[in-house]
Write a protein that holds these residues in place. Structure first.
Motif, mmCIF file in Angstrom:
data_model
loop_
_atom_site.group_PDB
_atom_site.id
_atom_site.type_symbol
_atom_site.label_atom_id
_atom_site.label_comp_id
_atom_site.label_asym_id
_atom_site.label_seq_id
_atom_site.Cartn_x
_atom_site.Cartn_y
_atom_site.Cartn_z
ATOM 1 N N HIS A 170 16.833 -25.064 -8.018
ATOM 2 C CA HIS A 170 16.318 -24.774 -7.324
ATOM 3 C C HIS A 170 17.500 -24.784 -6.098
ATOM 4 C CE1 HIS A 170 15.033 -29.108 -6.824
ATOM 5 N NE2 HIS A 170 16.518 -29.235 -6.983
ATOM 6 N N SER A 172 17.157 -27.139 -3.481
ATOM 7 C CA SER A 172 16.892 -28.051 -2.567
ATOM 8 C C SER A 172 18.080 -28.958 -2.547
ATOM 9 C CB SER A 172 15.752 -28.679 -3.311
ATOM 10 O OG SER A 172 14.281 -27.998 -3.408
ATOM 11 N N GLN A 175 19.591 -28.622 0.773
ATOM 12 C CA GLN A 175 19.365 -29.947 1.835
ATOM 13 C C GLN A 175 20.089 -30.461 1.626
ATOM 14 O OE1 GLN A 175 15.233 -30.836 1.646
ATOM 15 N NE2 GLN A 175 14.436 -29.590 0.715
ATOM 16 N N ARG A 196 16.091 -21.089 -14.763
ATOM 17 C CA ARG A 196 15.497 -22.148 -15.922
ATOM 18 C C ARG A 196 15.071 -21.767 -16.905
ATOM 19 N NH1 ARG A 196 11.202 -23.814 -10.842
ATOM 20 N NH2 ARG A 196 12.616 -24.882 -9.599
ATOM 21 N N GLN A 209 16.044 -17.963 -4.778
ATOM 22 C CA GLN A 209 15.249 -18.855 -4.223
ATOM 23 C C GLN A 209 15.322 -18.723 -2.389
ATOM 24 O OE1 GLN A 209 14.619 -23.098 -5.120
ATOM 25 N NE2 GLN A 209 12.942 -22.527 -5.956
ATOM 26 N N GLU A 211 15.607 -21.535 0.254
ATOM 27 C CA GLU A 211 15.495 -23.038 1.346
ATOM 28 C C GLU A 211 15.908 -22.978 2.383
ATOM 29 O OE1 GLU A 211 14.835 -25.073 -1.480
ATOM 30 O OE2 GLU A 211 14.747 -26.783 -0.130
ATOM 31 N N PHE A 249 6.565 -33.000 -4.558
ATOM 32 C CA PHE A 249 7.043 -32.849 -5.021
ATOM 33 C C PHE A 249 8.239 -34.184 -4.584
ATOM 34 C CE2 PHE A 249 6.087 -29.024 -3.387
ATOM 35 C CZ PHE A 249 6.355 -27.278 -4.599
ATOM 36 N N PHE A 251 10.556 -34.832 -3.724
ATOM 37 C CA PHE A 251 11.214 -34.208 -2.149
ATOM 38 C C PHE A 251 10.277 -34.534 -0.980
ATOM 39 C CE2 PHE A 251 11.678 -30.418 -2.842
ATOM 40 C CZ PHE A 251 11.713 -30.306 -4.367
ATOM 41 N N THR A 252 9.477 -34.805 -0.629
ATOM 42 C CA THR A 252 8.970 -34.111 0.148
ATOM 43 C C THR A 252 7.632 -35.444 0.713
ATOM 44 O OG1 THR A 252 7.511 -32.069 -0.603
ATOM 45 C CG2 THR A 252 9.441 -31.682 0.924
ATOM 46 N N GLY A 283 6.237 -23.791 -1.780
ATOM 47 C CA GLY A 283 5.914 -25.661 -1.680
ATOM 48 C C GLY A 283 6.973 -25.937 -0.291
ATOM 49 N N CYS A 284 6.261 -26.865 0.438
ATOM 50 C CA CYS A 284 7.289 -27.960 1.263
ATOM 51 C C CYS A 284 6.612 -28.974 2.036
ATOM 52 C CB CYS A 284 6.529 -26.597 2.908
ATOM 53 S SG CYS A 284 4.630 -26.386 2.550
ATOM 54 N N GLY A 285 7.100 -29.478 1.954
ATOM 55 C CA GLY A 285 6.324 -30.554 2.875
ATOM 56 C C GLY A 285 7.657 -31.218 4.263
ATOM 57 N N ALA A 306 10.901 -29.196 5.256
ATOM 58 C CA ALA A 306 11.589 -28.233 4.263
ATOM 59 C C ALA A 306 10.774 -27.283 3.250
ATOM 60 C CB ALA A 306 12.124 -29.251 3.029
ATOM 61 N N PHE A 307 11.401 -26.188 3.243
ATOM 62 C CA PHE A 307 9.948 -25.268 2.491
ATOM 63 C C PHE A 307 10.937 -24.995 1.576
ATOM 64 C CE2 PHE A 307 11.346 -23.133 5.683
ATOM 65 C CZ PHE A 307 12.142 -22.102 5.553
ATOM 66 N N GLY A 308 11.115 -24.395 0.594
ATOM 67 C CA GLY A 308 11.120 -23.336 -0.274
ATOM 68 C C GLY A 308 10.186 -21.758 -1.057
HETATM 69 N N1 PHE Z 1 12.763 -26.855 -4.356
HETATM 70 C C1 PHE Z 1 11.230 -26.870 -4.845
HETATM 71 C C2 PHE Z 1 10.489 -25.708 -6.641
HETATM 72 O O1 PHE Z 1 11.968 -24.676 -6.737
HETATM 73 C C3 PHE Z 1 10.174 -26.242 -3.494
HETATM 74 C C4 PHE Z 1 10.477 -26.649 -2.336
HETATM 75 C C5 PHE Z 1 11.270 -27.136 -1.585
HETATM 76 C C6 PHE Z 1 9.221 -27.769 -2.284
HETATM 77 C C7 PHE Z 1 11.608 -27.586 -0.510
HETATM 78 C C8 PHE Z 1 9.100 -28.249 -0.942
HETATM 79 C C9 PHE Z 1 10.393 -28.430 -0.410
HETATM 80 O O2 PHE Z 1 9.801 -25.450 -6.600
#
Ligand code: PHE
Length: 344
Positions: A170, A172, A175, A196, A209, A211, A249, A251-252, A283-285, A306-308
């Motif tokens: 990912h 992330s 970050q 993946r 992706q 980020e 997630f 990390f959030t 996805g986010c948080g 953060a979001f992805g």
């Molecule tokens: N890294 C997560 C994924 O690949 C997405 C994500 C990014 C979620 C940042 C929350 C914050 O699914």
């Protein structure tokens, strides 16, 4: 008086009326060929007596010369007609319109990425990047997935060196890299390839992706929902229903996944939304304190969101693309320019 065979005139007439080289050749064979009229006349000479035979022979010789000469001239003239016709056929009409030239176009994934980048750059984000060959620390550990964290299993990772070097699963890890490099406050986005072990109608082993990371004092959940709603409405359609669904997630905390109302079926339920009426798009948080600690940032002082999101997924929805593999087939029917991508 010299003997002139009576057929000479009709021979010359046949030659001058031959309209093509092939026709002229038939005339030649008819008069001069071995079974032709001239040969037959020469054979008939044997039936004549001395003086008559000599006069008739000379006459026939002259007639043959005259016919050969007439054929030669007619052939020259037909050949030059032929050249003229060919030239006429090959003439270039410079007033004709030119042939169509196919314009090039940006790949649909590039179009989608540029739309995303432009939107967030307009909100003050700068673009950051990180390596596609990552280490375990940035891809997992620093993102609060320690060595035995179960979430690692879900990533189906490609390892270059088991346990330490891998293809990032990912974006992330960017970050962590950005925080360690620049420290807060920060407002970055990181588009790029991720990998993946996955392959079907909606998954390819490599995909893209984007980020997003905002770190500042007192970043709130409301700031995050506002930012992402603005983006989704700009990228898709103004007024589209959006919901933030609690999720997880490592990390959030808290974490959410964002769903869009299914605009394929107006939420009646279809194949795209798997009958649920909603399509998951990102996805986010809020950044987990452990991520801050691992990145050398004091979680007591700083907060972040953060979001992805998957670019393929967003592009498939926006441009109504039915199979993720079309992005990578290089089929020109797919790659021809589509209506200019716009914000809505
Ligand atoms: N890294 C997560 C994924 O690949 C997405 C994500 C990014 C979620 C940042 C929350 C914050 O699914």
């Amino acid at each position: 008086m010299a003997f002139e065979p009576e057929f000479l005139d009709s021979a010359l007439a046949a030659i001058s009326s031959a309209g093509t080289l092939a026709e002229l050749d038939r005339v030649r064979v008819h008069w001069l060929g071995r079974q032709g009229i001239l040969s037959e006349a020469f054979r008939q000479l044997a039936t004549l007596s001395g003086a008559e035979r000599s006069a008739a022979g000379q006459g026939l010789n002259r007639a043959r010369d005259a016919i050969e000469e007439a054929i030669r001239k007619r052939r020259e003239s037909l050949e030059s007609d032929d050249v003229q016709r060919q030239l006429a056929r090959k003439r270039v009409d410079v007033t004709l319109p030119g042939r169509g030239v196919l314009p090039g176009a940006l790949h649909p994934l590039t179009q989608a990425r540029l739309l995303i980048e432009n939107h967030f750059q307009g909100s003050g984000f700068t673009i950051a990047t990180g390596p596609e060959i990552e280490d375990d620390f940035h891809n997992f550990t620093a993102l609060n997935m320690g060595p035995d964290h179960p979430a690692r299993a879900a990533h189906d990772t490609f390892y270059l060196d088991p346990g330490s070097i891998l293809l990032r699963t990912h974006t992330s890890p960017v970050q962590v890299r950005a925080l360690r490099r620049w420290g807060p406050p920060l407002r970055i986005m990181a588009p790029g390839r991720v990998y993946r072990r996955d392959s079907d109608l909606t998954h390819t082993p490599m995909f893209h992706q984007v980020e997003g990371l905002v770190v500042d004092r007192e970043i709130s959940w409301a700031e995050m929902t506002g930012l992402l709603s603005d983006f989704l409405h700009a990228f898709f359609t103004e007024g589209l229903k959006i919901r933030f669904r609690p999720s997880y997630f490592p990390f959030t905390e808290p974490s959410a996944e964002v769903d869009l109302e299914c605009f394929f079926c107006a939420q009646k339920g279809c194949r795209v939304c798997k009958q649920s009426g909603w399509i998951e798009v990102l996805g986010c948080g809020l950044v987990h304190p452990e991520v801050f600690r691992q990145s050398g940032v004091d979680p007591g002082e700083w907060s972040g969101l953060a979001f992805g999101m998957g670019i393929e997924r967003l592009a498939m929805l926006k441009y109504r693309i039915g199979d993720i593999r079309w992005f990578y087939d290089n089929d020109l029917r797919f790659l021809t320019p589509r209506p200019a991508a716009s914000g809505s």
